[in-house]
Design an enzyme around this catalytic site. Structure first.
Site, PDB file in Angstrom:
ATOM      1  N   GLY A   1       3.608   4.417  13.111  1.00  0.00           N
ATOM      2  CA  GLY A   1       4.405   2.994  13.626  1.00  0.00           C
ATOM      3  C   GLY A   1       3.689   2.402  14.819  1.00  0.00           C
TER       4      GLY A   1
ATOM      5  N   THR B   1       6.251   8.205  13.494  1.00  0.00           N
ATOM      6  CA  THR B   1       6.446   7.152  14.706  1.00  0.00           C
ATOM      7  C   THR B   1       5.052   7.198  14.991  1.00  0.00           C
ATOM      8  OG1 THR B   1       8.375   8.105  15.207  1.00  0.00           O
ATOM      9  CG2 THR B   1       7.230   7.375  17.203  1.00  0.00           C
TER      10      THR B   1
ATOM     11  N   LYS C   1       0.838  -1.211  -0.060  1.00  0.00           N
ATOM     12  CA  LYS C   1       0.000  -0.004  -0.079  1.00  0.00           C
ATOM     13  C   LYS C   1       0.726   1.108  -0.066  1.00  0.00           C
ATOM     14  CE  LYS C   1      -1.862   2.956   1.913  1.00  0.00           C
ATOM     15  NZ  LYS C   1      -1.551   4.423   1.645  1.00  0.00           N
TER      16      LYS C   1
ATOM     17  N   CYS D   1      14.064  10.454   6.656  1.00  0.00           N
ATOM     18  CA  CYS D   1      13.966  10.114   8.076  1.00  0.00           C
ATOM     19  C   CYS D   1      15.707  10.368   8.514  1.00  0.00           C
ATOM     20  CB  CYS D   1      13.830   8.704   8.192  1.00  0.00           C
ATOM     21  SG  CYS D   1      14.405   7.536   6.940  1.00  0.00           S
TER      22      CYS D   1
ATOM     23  N   GLU E   1      10.104   1.457  10.194  1.00  0.00           N
ATOM     24  CA  GLU E   1      11.357   2.261  10.174  1.00  0.00           C
ATOM     25  C   GLU E   1      10.596   3.704  10.196  1.00  0.00           C
ATOM     26  OE1 GLU E   1      13.370   4.774   9.088  1.00  0.00           O
ATOM     27  OE2 GLU E   1      14.196   4.321   7.019  1.00  0.00           O
TER      28      GLU E   1
ATOM     29  N   GLU F   1      10.484  15.966  14.459  1.00  0.00           N
ATOM     30  CA  GLU F   1      11.019  15.949  13.268  1.00  0.00           C
ATOM     31  C   GLU F   1      10.199  16.833  12.449  1.00  0.00           C
ATOM     32  OE1 GLU F   1       9.700  12.050  11.567  1.00  0.00           O
ATOM     33  OE2 GLU F   1      11.732  11.800  10.531  1.00  0.00           O
TER      34      GLU F   1
ATOM     35  N   GLY G   1       7.714   5.165   7.968  1.00  0.00           N
ATOM     36  CA  GLY G   1       6.566   6.115   8.148  1.00  0.00           C
ATOM     37  C   GLY G   1       6.805   6.962   9.225  1.00  0.00           C
TER      38      GLY G   1
HETATM   39  P1  NDP Z   1       2.435   8.250   7.693  1.00  0.00           P
HETATM   40  O1  NDP Z   1       3.148   7.534   8.735  1.00  0.00           O
HETATM   41  O2  NDP Z   1       1.062   8.566   7.898  1.00  0.00           O
HETATM   42  O3  NDP Z   1       2.653   7.279   6.187  1.00  0.00           O
HETATM   43  C1  NDP Z   1       3.370   6.056   6.176  1.00  0.00           C
HETATM   44  C2  NDP Z   1       2.542   5.033   5.380  1.00  0.00           C
HETATM   45  O4  NDP Z   1       1.767   4.452   6.106  1.00  0.00           O
HETATM   46  C3  NDP Z   1       1.611   5.424   4.374  1.00  0.00           C
HETATM   47  O5  NDP Z   1       1.614   4.496   3.279  1.00  0.00           O
HETATM   48  C4  NDP Z   1       0.331   5.728   4.976  1.00  0.00           C
HETATM   49  O6  NDP Z   1      -0.727   5.707   4.037  1.00  0.00           O
HETATM   50  C5  NDP Z   1       0.311   4.591   5.958  1.00  0.00           C
HETATM   51  N1  NDP Z   1      -0.437   4.883   7.008  1.00  0.00           N
HETATM   52  C6  NDP Z   1      -0.888   5.823   7.582  1.00  0.00           C
HETATM   53  N2  NDP Z   1      -1.811   5.548   8.447  1.00  0.00           N
HETATM   54  C7  NDP Z   1      -2.195   4.298   8.710  1.00  0.00           C
HETATM   55  C8  NDP Z   1      -2.754   3.561   9.531  1.00  0.00           C
HETATM   56  N3  NDP Z   1      -3.449   3.824  10.345  1.00  0.00           N
HETATM   57  N4  NDP Z   1      -2.610   2.019   9.248  1.00  0.00           N
HETATM   58  C9  NDP Z   1      -2.052   1.533   8.024  1.00  0.00           C
HETATM   59  N5  NDP Z   1      -1.202   2.454   7.404  1.00  0.00           N
HETATM   60  C10 NDP Z   1      -1.317   3.865   7.535  1.00  0.00           C
HETATM   61  O7  NDP Z   1       3.305   9.538   7.127  1.00  0.00           O
HETATM   62  P2  NDP Z   1       2.736  10.988   6.460  1.00  0.00           P
HETATM   63  O8  NDP Z   1       2.613  10.819   5.100  1.00  0.00           O
HETATM   64  O9  NDP Z   1       1.506  11.144   7.415  1.00  0.00           O
HETATM   65  O10 NDP Z   1       3.983  11.734   7.327  1.00  0.00           O
HETATM   66  C11 NDP Z   1       3.765  12.275   8.643  1.00  0.00           C
HETATM   67  C12 NDP Z   1       5.167  12.471   9.220  1.00  0.00           C
HETATM   68  O11 NDP Z   1       5.747  11.170   9.242  1.00  0.00           O
HETATM   69  C13 NDP Z   1       5.997  13.406   8.375  1.00  0.00           C
HETATM   70  O12 NDP Z   1       5.978  14.467   8.601  1.00  0.00           O
HETATM   71  C14 NDP Z   1       7.321  12.839   8.878  1.00  0.00           C
HETATM   72  O13 NDP Z   1       7.779  13.250  10.289  1.00  0.00           O
HETATM   73  C15 NDP Z   1       7.225  11.162   9.029  1.00  0.00           C
HETATM   74  N6  NDP Z   1       7.440  10.341   8.049  1.00  0.00           N
HETATM   75  C16 NDP Z   1       8.689   9.630   8.042  1.00  0.00           C
HETATM   76  C17 NDP Z   1       9.176   8.882   7.064  1.00  0.00           C
HETATM   77  C18 NDP Z   1      10.468   8.209   7.218  1.00  0.00           C
HETATM   78  O14 NDP Z   1      11.032   7.890   6.281  1.00  0.00           O
HETATM   79  N7  NDP Z   1      10.660   7.729   8.666  1.00  0.00           N
HETATM   80  C19 NDP Z   1       8.399   8.738   5.894  1.00  0.00           C
HETATM   81  C20 NDP Z   1       7.180   9.393   5.677  1.00  0.00           C
HETATM   82  C21 NDP Z   1       6.694  10.383   7.050  1.00  0.00           C
HETATM   83  P3  NDP Z   1      -1.225   7.319   3.346  1.00  0.00           P
HETATM   84  O15 NDP Z   1       0.016   8.081   3.327  1.00  0.00           O
HETATM   85  O16 NDP Z   1      -1.435   7.112   2.031  1.00  0.00           O
HETATM   86  O17 NDP Z   1      -2.137   7.879   4.416  1.00  0.00           O
END
Ligand code: NDP
Length: 501
Positions: free
Chosen positions: A238, A235, A180, A289, A255, A389, A233
């Site tokens: 996570g 924290t 996804k 990240c 991660e 972050e 994604g």
């Molecule tokens: P998210 O953590 O929301 O997204 C990461 C992935 O998880 C996306 O595919 C997202 O889908 C999915 N997701 C979100 N919520 C759920 C859930 N409840 N159940 C299952 N899957 C889910 O990242 P954001 O885009 O909202 O970014 C928010 C913050 O996260 C950023 O500002 C940054 O600080 C951090 N981040 C860190 C990353 C890293 O590399 N460690 C990468 C991205 C973000 P969808 O986006 O389609 O909703």
């Protein structure tokens, strides 16, 4: 992919076929540099996820991939690498159009991807299982076997790289996958899945459901047929995903966020350190990240380092990501731009000084989510801009008086993903690196990756490791087999006491 009124329409990829969403919904993907429409994409619901997990479960059960000899998986994954390599120019342009990252960065980053498929293909061919020192007349061995269906949730900042870090080991180990991708950047994931099918990956082994985390992502995390979740994604996401994995007693690799310190040791070459600190902070507009967003420098060197960093940051060419001369593109979304603006305002309120940047560029760039590279000085470790972050082109310069204090500041944060140390004394750099609580440390560099490197964080930066042999093992489980080499014991046929082990 079809086209309606000149706009590309992308569907899910399930069981080797393009499929519209069960309820027909779609959403838009837009170009963050100018707001233009790039595509319409199927919006996944629980029904679409159930179909994809069903296809992956059937593909796993009949062994079309999981029971192929390692040499066959090796051959097909190498073919994926070859076709991917040939498609990189188009993929780099498509990814740049959706993420906003400059083409010059994406060409460099995506150029590494085929190596990951080749590295894990080689592991599928060469991984050696264990014969165990089991006592007695037995031959005992532990083999690594795949987990089954795995769910991968990928973000928007490095769509193809992060997918590849998860997909290559998962496939090499014989699992089947449902991905996804982020709703901002699903297109290159669909293209990669199409390429994998062309390379000979059997139908149903790699399925992609596009849509939103709260609906499609949550459905994938809750499906009891999924044996592992792998998320990159934020924290908070996570924690949500790990809870769902806990309920189903399945593995999770996460991660998550980071706030990497860039530690400039006394005696370091300040020109090199300034170049490294700006590279660490501003690649991908800081949306990574491991972005180096806390520069720790001895108080005697702070003024000289800051001046060099400001000169470099001001020279960064901000502009159209598709222009090969551009060095910094827009942020991915209005949400990331607002988040960056909010944190810069907060930093000012907290008493930090904006040494450069701190505003959105106007003129031709006003229609995109652009933000100037920003450096804060006069930052205290407890400030929110030094703890949270931000995920935008913003870095902070903090000072220390001695190395113990530098360690304390570097570790005094909930994250523990990455760090870099800048020094002219390699041994001093290694001694300092040993004291850092994080999963990855570069010395005199930042951001460098390799398929062989275990990648992941300590503390709130996540759990588990991607890539390297550790990453491969995380996509397998051991299965122990004990072979009796002598006459089996007839336990109930004798009254004598026999040893069981
Ligand atoms: P998210 O953590 O929301 O997204 C990461 C992935 O998880 C996306 O595919 C997202 O889908 C999915 N997701 C979100 N919520 C759920 C859930 N409840 N159940 C299952 N899957 C889910 O990242 P954001 O885009 O909202 O970014 C928010 C913050 O996260 C950023 O500002 C940054 O600080 C951090 N981040 C860190 C990353 C890293 O590399 N460690 C990468 C991205 C973000 P969808 O986006 O389609 O909703």
């Amino acid at each position: 992919m079809t086209t309606i009124d000149g706009v590309a329409v992308y569907q899910h990829l399930i069981d080797g076929r393009e499929r519209a969403a069960a309820d027909g919904r779609t959403f838009e993907v837009r170009n963050p540099a100018n707001g233009a429409w790039v595509a319409r994409v199927a919006e996944g619901s629980a029904a679409d996820v159930a179909l994809a997990v069903g296809a992956a479960a059937a593909a796993f059960a009949d062994g079309r991939w999981s029971r192929l000899p390692g040499r066959e998986r090796y051959r097909i994954l190498n073919r994926v690498a070859d076709l991917l390599e040939a498609a990189l120019p188009e993929l780099a342009t498509l990814e740049s159009t959706c993420v906003g990252r400059p083409l010059r960065e994406l060409r460099a980053q995506l150029g590494r991807l085929p190596e990951f498929y080749r590295y894990f293909a080689a592991l599928a061919r060469t991984y050696e299982d264990a014969v165990l020192p089991f006592e007695g007349p037995y031959h005992a061995y532990a083999r690594r076997v795949p987990l089954g269906v795995v769910g991968q949730l990928t973000p928007w900042n490095h769509p193809l790289l992060i997918l590849t870090k998860k997909l290559a080991p998962a496939l090499a180990a014989g699992n089947t996958v449902v991905v996804k991708p982020s709703e901002y950047t699903p297109l290159t994931t669909l293209e990669l899945a199409r390429i994998a099918g062309e390379a000979g990956l059997p139908d149903g082994v790699l399925n992609v459901v596009t849509g939103f985390g709260a609906e499609a992502g949550a459905a994938l995390c809750s499906d009891k047929r999924v044996r592992k979740l792998d998320l990159t994604g934020g924290t908070e996401t996570g924690r949500v995903v790990a809870k769902l994995a806990g309920e189903n007693l399945i593995r999770v690799t996460a991660e998550l966020g980071g706030k990497a310190p860039v530690v400039v040791l006394p005696g370091a070459d300040l020109d090199r350190a300034a170049a490294g600190a700006t590279f660490a902070a501003f690649v991908a507009s800081g949306q990574t990240c491991v972005a180096g967003t806390r520069v720790l420098v001895h108080e005697d060197d702070a003024g000289a380092l800051l001046a060099r960093m400001v000169t470099r940051a001001r020279a960064i060419r901000v502009g159209d990501p598709l222009d090969p001369a551009t060095q910094l593109g827009p942020l991915v979304s209005a949400r990331q731009l607002e988040r960056t603006e909010r944190y810069v305002a907060l930093g000012r309120e907290e008493g930090a000084t904006v040494a450069c940047g701190g505003y959105r560029p106007g003129g031709a760039l006003a229609g995109g989510f652009f933000y100037e590279p920003t450096i804060f000085a006069d930052v205290r470790p407890s400030m929110r801009i030094a703890q949270d972050e931000i995920f935008g082109p913003v870095t902070c310069v903090l000072t220390y008086r001695n190395l113990d204090q530098a360690v304390q500041i570097a570790n005094g944060i909930e994250f523990g993903l990455a760090a870099s140390v800048w020094t002219s004394d390699a041994a001093a750099g290694m001694r300092f690196a040993d004291r850092l609580e994080c999963g990855i440390v570069w010395i005199n560099d930042h951001h460098r990756i390799d398929p062989s490197l275990p990648w992941g964080g300590m503390k709130d930066s996540g759990m588990g490791r991607e890539t390297g042999i550790d990453g491969y093992r995380e996509y397998t489980q051991t299965k122990s087999t004990i072979v009796n080499l002598e006459e089996p014991v007839d336990w109930y046929a004798t009254t004598e006491v026999v040893r069981l082990s």
